[in-house]
Write a protein that holds these residues in place. Structure first.
Motif, PDB file in Angstrom:
ATOM      1  N   GLY A   7       9.269  -0.115  -3.137  1.00 15.37           N
ATOM      2  CA  GLY A   7      10.379   0.747  -2.762  1.00 15.37           C
ATOM      3  C   GLY A   7       9.997   2.047  -2.099  1.00 15.37           C
ATOM      4  O   GLY A   7      10.780   2.991  -2.090  1.00 15.37           O
ATOM      5  N   ARG A   8       8.810   2.131  -1.549  1.00 18.47           N
ATOM      6  CA  ARG A   8       8.376   3.351  -0.861  1.00 18.47           C
ATOM      7  C   ARG A   8       7.271   3.012   0.132  1.00 18.47           C
ATOM      8  O   ARG A   8       6.719   1.921   0.123  1.00 18.47           O
ATOM      9  N   THR A   9       6.956   3.964   0.961  1.00 16.50           N
ATOM     10  CA  THR A   9       5.838   3.856   1.886  1.00 16.50           C
ATOM     11  C   THR A   9       4.741   4.769   1.355  1.00 16.50           C
ATOM     12  O   THR A   9       5.004   5.907   0.974  1.00 16.50           O
ATOM     13  N   ARG A  10       3.514   4.259   1.309  1.00 16.81           N
ATOM     14  CA  ARG A  10       2.391   5.052   0.791  1.00 16.81           C
ATOM     15  C   ARG A  10       1.263   5.099   1.808  1.00 16.81           C
ATOM     16  O   ARG A  10       1.128   4.226   2.646  1.00 16.81           O
ATOM     17  N   TRP A  11       0.442   6.125   1.683  1.00 17.84           N
ATOM     18  CA  TRP A  11      -0.706   6.291   2.566  1.00 17.84           C
ATOM     19  C   TRP A  11      -1.875   5.466   2.050  1.00 17.84           C
ATOM     20  O   TRP A  11      -2.293   5.592   0.904  1.00 17.84           O
ATOM     21  N   TRP A  12      -2.368   4.582   2.940  1.00 15.85           N
ATOM     22  CA  TRP A  12      -3.569   3.782   2.682  1.00 15.85           C
ATOM     23  C   TRP A  12      -4.700   4.500   3.393  1.00 15.85           C
ATOM     24  O   TRP A  12      -4.640   4.712   4.608  1.00 15.85           O
ATOM     25  N   ASP A  13      -5.741   4.925   2.670  1.00 17.07           N
ATOM     26  CA  ASP A  13      -6.811   5.710   3.291  1.00 17.07           C
ATOM     27  C   ASP A  13      -7.911   4.851   3.926  1.00 17.07           C
ATOM     28  O   ASP A  13      -8.919   5.368   4.387  1.00 17.07           O
ATOM     29  N   GLY A  14      -7.686   3.550   3.961  1.00 14.55           N
ATOM     30  CA  GLY A  14      -8.684   2.643   4.521  1.00 14.55           C
ATOM     31  C   GLY A  14      -9.411   1.871   3.430  1.00 14.55           C
ATOM     32  O   GLY A  14     -10.025   0.848   3.696  1.00 14.55           O
ATOM     33  N   GLY A  38       5.642  -7.700   2.414  1.00 17.31           N
ATOM     34  CA  GLY A  38       4.633  -7.212   3.348  1.00 17.31           C
ATOM     35  C   GLY A  38       3.863  -6.025   2.816  1.00 17.31           C
ATOM     36  O   GLY A  38       3.142  -5.383   3.546  1.00 17.31           O
ATOM     37  N   ALA A  39       3.994  -5.729   1.550  1.00 18.54           N
ATOM     38  CA  ALA A  39       3.438  -4.519   0.982  1.00 18.54           C
ATOM     39  C   ALA A  39       1.925  -4.488   1.006  1.00 18.54           C
ATOM     40  O   ALA A  39       1.327  -3.580   1.541  1.00 18.54           O
ATOM     41  N   VAL A  40       1.307  -5.435   0.389  1.00 15.91           N
ATOM     42  CA  VAL A  40      -0.137  -5.477   0.317  1.00 15.91           C
ATOM     43  C   VAL A  40      -0.555  -6.861   0.761  1.00 15.91           C
ATOM     44  O   VAL A  40      -0.418  -7.811   0.020  1.00 15.91           O
ATOM     45  N   PRO A  41      -0.990  -6.989   1.988  1.00 14.15           N
ATOM     46  CA  PRO A  41      -1.380  -8.298   2.473  1.00 14.15           C
ATOM     47  C   PRO A  41      -2.496  -8.896   1.617  1.00 14.15           C
ATOM     48  O   PRO A  41      -3.178  -8.184   0.893  1.00 14.15           O
ATOM     49  N   ALA A  42      -2.679 -10.207   1.711  1.00 13.19           N
ATOM     50  CA  ALA A  42      -3.732 -10.861   0.944  1.00 13.19           C
ATOM     51  C   ALA A  42      -5.068 -10.165   1.170  1.00 13.19           C
ATOM     52  O   ALA A  42      -5.873 -10.038   0.273  1.00 13.19           O
ATOM     53  N   SER A  43      -5.296  -9.681   2.364  1.00 12.70           N
ATOM     54  CA  SER A  43      -6.442  -8.817   2.599  1.00 12.70           C
ATOM     55  C   SER A  43      -5.868  -7.426   2.847  1.00 12.70           C
ATOM     56  O   SER A  43      -4.959  -7.256   3.636  1.00 12.70           O
ATOM     57  N   SER A  44      -6.367  -6.459   2.137  1.00 14.33           N
ATOM     58  CA  SER A  44      -5.826  -5.108   2.217  1.00 14.33           C
ATOM     59  C   SER A  44      -5.923  -4.552   3.629  1.00 14.33           C
ATOM     60  O   SER A  44      -6.814  -4.923   4.387  1.00 14.33           O
ATOM     61  N   PRO A  45      -4.996  -3.635   3.993  1.00 10.51           N
ATOM     62  CA  PRO A  45      -5.070  -3.029   5.323  1.00 10.51           C
ATOM     63  C   PRO A  45      -6.429  -2.371   5.530  1.00 10.51           C
ATOM     64  O   PRO A  45      -6.996  -1.826   4.595  1.00 10.51           O
ATOM     65  N   THR A  46      -6.921  -2.429   6.728  1.00 10.80           N
ATOM     66  CA  THR A  46      -8.224  -1.829   6.997  1.00 10.80           C
ATOM     67  C   THR A  46      -8.093  -0.461   7.637  1.00 10.80           C
ATOM     68  O   THR A  46      -8.933   0.398   7.431  1.00 10.80           O
ATOM     69  N   ALA A  47      -7.038  -0.247   8.390  1.00 13.31           N
ATOM     70  CA  ALA A  47      -6.865   1.032   9.074  1.00 13.31           C
ATOM     71  C   ALA A  47      -6.045   1.983   8.211  1.00 13.31           C
ATOM     72  O   ALA A  47      -5.041   1.594   7.626  1.00 13.31           O
TER      73      ALA A  47
END
Length: 188
Positions: free
Chosen positions: A58-65, A40-49
């Motif tokens: 192995g970690r949680t990272r900040w996605w800036d949009g 579930g790390a990087v969906p086929a389409s990147s997170p938008t929010a």
């Protein structure tokens, strides 16, 4: 799969395939029994929010949009030393991450580390990194060869970091623990 960092991802067919940051390669992984895959790390389409997401490494990272940032969080049970973080089955240095299975950690003088076949091979293949990022062989050779280093070697890259002065015993203990953990996960 635009904007995803290089790594092992489900390619949509149920197979774990290497994404090099811009395209799928021909490399597939058989992680075997008992390995927790993070699909579930990087969906086929990147997170938008913007928000905290599992990056599959192995970690949680900040996605800036638009892209992943350097901000990351670990499980809370991680061990770290001299910039290297081990959290379960993953080992990290700065923004780099890789499965711990199969890595080797050594503490020695930089002169002797530079003569290790795996380290030298990685350096000449431009796969040598320190906490700030990619390190060229020329940059590495400019360090004082007598200085103590902690080297992490894997099949395709090598990391170098520097223990605090006078902390050789703790550095050796940490390196031994990394190598033992890597062997443990290699055999699972």
């Amino acid at each position: 799969m635009a904007a995803a960092e290089p790594g092992w991802y489900d390619d949509g067919t149920g197979a774990m395939r290497w994404w090099d940051g811009s395209r799928w390669t021909e490399h597939y992984a058989d992680f075997g029994f008992g390995v927790e895959l993070r699909t579930g790390a990087v969906p086929a389409s990147s997170p938008t929010a913007p928000g905290w997401y599992d990056d599959g490494r192995g970690r949680t990272r900040w996605w800036d949009g638009r892209r992943w940032t350097a901000q990351s969080r670990f499980s809370g049970g991680e061990d770290s030393y001299a910039g290297v973080v081990v959290d379960g089955r993953w080992i990290h240095l700065g923004e780099l991450s890789q499965p711990i299975a199969g890595v080797v950690a050594v503490v020695d003088s930089l002169e002797r580390i530079g003569k290790r076949p795996g380290f030298s091979r990685a350096a000449h293949a431009k796969a040598l990194f320190d906490p700030r990022g990619r390190l060229t062989w020329h940059q590495f050779s400019r360090f004082d060869g007598r200085a103590l280093g902690l080297a992490i070697e894997s099949a395709d890259q090598a990391w170098i970091t520097f223990p605090p002065p006078g902390d050789e015993a703790k550095a050796r203990q940490f390196a031994g623990w990394i190598t033992a953990s890597a062997e443990h996960y290699r055999n699972r």
